[in-house]
Design an enzyme around this catalytic site. Structure first.
Site, PDB file in Angstrom:
ATOM      1  N   ARG A   1     -52.687  65.994   9.869  1.00  0.00           N
ATOM      2  CA  ARG A   1     -53.420  65.404   8.580  1.00  0.00           C
ATOM      3  C   ARG A   1     -53.696  66.575   7.740  1.00  0.00           C
ATOM      4  O   ARG A   1     -53.958  67.787   8.143  1.00  0.00           O
ATOM      5  CB  ARG A   1     -55.074  65.174   9.342  1.00  0.00           C
ATOM      6  CG  ARG A   1     -55.821  64.697   8.405  1.00  0.00           C
ATOM      7  CD  ARG A   1     -57.308  64.611   8.970  1.00  0.00           C
ATOM      8  NE  ARG A   1     -58.198  64.130   7.873  1.00  0.00           N
ATOM      9  CZ  ARG A   1     -59.341  64.253   7.954  1.00  0.00           C
ATOM     10  NH1 ARG A   1     -60.133  64.854   8.859  1.00  0.00           N
ATOM     11  NH2 ARG A   1     -60.229  63.950   6.772  1.00  0.00           N
TER      12      ARG A   1
ATOM     13  N   HIS B   1     -61.148  60.660   2.733  1.00  0.00           N
ATOM     14  CA  HIS B   1     -61.500  59.856   3.817  1.00  0.00           C
ATOM     15  C   HIS B   1     -60.124  58.477   3.804  1.00  0.00           C
ATOM     16  O   HIS B   1     -60.632  57.708   4.415  1.00  0.00           O
ATOM     17  CB  HIS B   1     -62.852  59.060   3.826  1.00  0.00           C
ATOM     18  CG  HIS B   1     -63.769  59.982   4.095  1.00  0.00           C
ATOM     19  ND1 HIS B   1     -65.362  59.513   3.780  1.00  0.00           N
ATOM     20  CD2 HIS B   1     -63.894  61.071   4.913  1.00  0.00           C
ATOM     21  CE1 HIS B   1     -65.857  60.565   4.472  1.00  0.00           C
ATOM     22  NE2 HIS B   1     -65.347  61.468   5.176  1.00  0.00           N
TER      23      HIS B   1
ATOM     24  N   ARG C   1     -74.630  67.005   1.965  1.00  0.00           N
ATOM     25  CA  ARG C   1     -74.099  66.941   0.364  1.00  0.00           C
ATOM     26  C   ARG C   1     -74.876  65.816  -0.200  1.00  0.00           C
ATOM     27  O   ARG C   1     -75.276  64.605   0.186  1.00  0.00           O
ATOM     28  CB  ARG C   1     -72.422  66.466   0.430  1.00  0.00           C
ATOM     29  CG  ARG C   1     -71.549  67.716   0.901  1.00  0.00           C
ATOM     30  CD  ARG C   1     -70.114  66.937   0.751  1.00  0.00           C
ATOM     31  NE  ARG C   1     -70.012  66.723   2.382  1.00  0.00           N
ATOM     32  CZ  ARG C   1     -68.689  66.259   2.572  1.00  0.00           C
ATOM     33  NH1 ARG C   1     -68.018  65.804   1.698  1.00  0.00           N
ATOM     34  NH2 ARG C   1     -68.448  66.208   3.930  1.00  0.00           N
TER      35      ARG C   1
END
Ligand code: AMP
Length: 401
Positions: free
Chosen positions: A92, A182, A243
């Protein structure tokens, strides 16, 4: 084909070994053989390995870098009389920029290009590169490796949604665009939804709400992303664990001046000390905040701001799509918090969305529909499996050759 999937973070290496049986469909037909992680690399590392018919093993592990972590994973996979064949490795990689619009087989040129993107993802891409280099060193050139990017799923987002309204020349000069993140999670969620409903993903129009420690929403038409809430960096959009998500950009300079700190300090605060943690002053963990919801006004405010923002994006994306057939909740919060799902979906009957209260209360961490039978907009909970997509893409890239 046995695929080792490696997901390297700045101080972690997570892995799964997946035996693929059919990679041609929207979802990989697979069997998971093993999984685990090495955590806190370099600072008192620990590990947890499970699978291969053995009992789960965990404890501390003296590893100081990614190479030692990958070495200990592969050693475990091949110990205890197991001669587990590893036919390929899928890595990934968070940021593919405008360079990688899909997965690629890794060679020296690909590594240099990923390295060149470090500036866009300073926390994530260097970690992925450490994992890639470690696996190459240990497994050698005979085992092919594929990079699968979190940004790739979003490359179908049209120009009007991907472009920031700043001077156009600056966007061009500095490659500023809504890259989105994502992507593997949203891609899995929509593929799994399509699979569960017996239809091709190319026919699905839905909004995915991936709500975990990081959170993002994506509008998907014909199985492809057409808008997403994270942008040039993963700071934009929804309220997250630490965040802030969206805010007035003038706040950065204003706060820097008022607090006598730099813009870099403010950006750090927006990434690490804002969101649920900053609002509540208590925790970035939604479990603690929902438990304290009735007693602690700041915890309540944090949950309410979080849900309001998610609901605002849901409404906006229904407008972008001109309606949808489904809303999909995923991620640690989306899968496990009936309260958050209820607050986001309350009062949405105007667009055909009605939750089934008892389904919403009981579906925790499983793939299931939680909307009422007469709801024309379905609501689903999907347990995200990013590794499925990484293994599927790895198998496909290697089969194409
Ligand atoms: P993720 O990043 O997808 O692993 O999600 C992690 C987050 O999910 C945690 O920080 C929690 O805030 C949240 N979470 C996990 N379990 C629950 C739960 N039962 N209720 C509410 N939030 C949860």
């Amino acid at each position: 084909m046995n695929i080792l999937v490696i997901n390297s973070g700045s101080s972690t290496v997570k892995f799964q070994v997946i035996e693929t049986t059919d990679a041609t469909g929207d979802l990989l037909r697979q069997q998971k053989l093993a999984r685990g992680l090495v955590d806190r690399i370099g600072a008192g590392a620990s590990y947890r390995f499970e699978g291969l018919g053995r009992s789960t093993q965990s404890g501390s592990l003296p590893v100081g870098n990614h190479e030692e972590a990958v070495r200990s994973i592969i050693h475990w996979l091949r110990s205890d009389g197991h001669d587990l064949a590893l036919d390929a490795v899928g890595h990934r990689v968070v940021h593919g920029g405008d360079e990688f619009l899909g997965p690629v087989r890794i060679d020296d040129g690909v590594i240099s290009k990923i390295e060149a993107l470090n500036e866009l993802a300073p926390l994530h891409n260097p970690a992925a590169l450490s994992g890639i280099r470690a696996a190459q060193k240990i497994l050698g050139a005979a085992v092919p490796m594929v990079a699968v990017f979190d940004t790739s799923f979003h490359h179908t987002i049209p120009e009007q949604a991907a472009t920031y309204a700043i001077p156009y020349e600056l966007s061009q000069k500095h490659k500023i665009s809504r890259y989105g993140f994502h992507g593997l999670a949203h891609q899995y969620d929509i593929a799994r939804y399509a699979d569960l409903n017996g239809k091709p993903v190319a026919q699905v129009r839905a909004v995915t709400l991936h709500l975990g420690n990081g959170c993002s929403a994506t509008a998907i038409r014909n199985g492809q992303a057409v808008d997403t809430s994270m942008g040039f960096t993963p700071l934009e959009g929804l309220v997250m664990g630490t965040r802030s998500g969206d805010l007035d950009p003038a706040l950065v300079n204003y706060l820097a001046r008022k607090e006598s700190v730099t813009a870099v300090d403010i950006e750090d605060m927006l990434n690490k000390r804002s969101g649920l943690l900053g609002l509540s002053g208590l925790s970035n963990d939604m479990r603690e905040l929902t438990a304290a919801y009735d007693k602690n006004p700041r915890a309540r405010l944090a949950v309410d701001v979080f849900c309001h923002r998610a609901r605002k994006y849901l409404g906006a994306y229904l407008a972008v799509l001109g309606g949808a057939e489904a809303v999909i909740f995923s991620g640690g919060i989306g899968e496990n918090s009936p309260l958050v799902r209820e607050k986001i979906c309350a009062g949405m009957e105007w667009c055909g969305l009605t939750l089934d209260p008892s389904a919403n209360a009981t579906v925790i961490g499983t793939d299931s529909r939680i909307s009422a039978p007469d709801s024309t907009l379905d609501v689903w909970v999907i347990h995200t499996d990013e590794e499925n997509i990484i293994a599927r893409e790895t198998a496909r890239v290697l089969q194409r050759r």
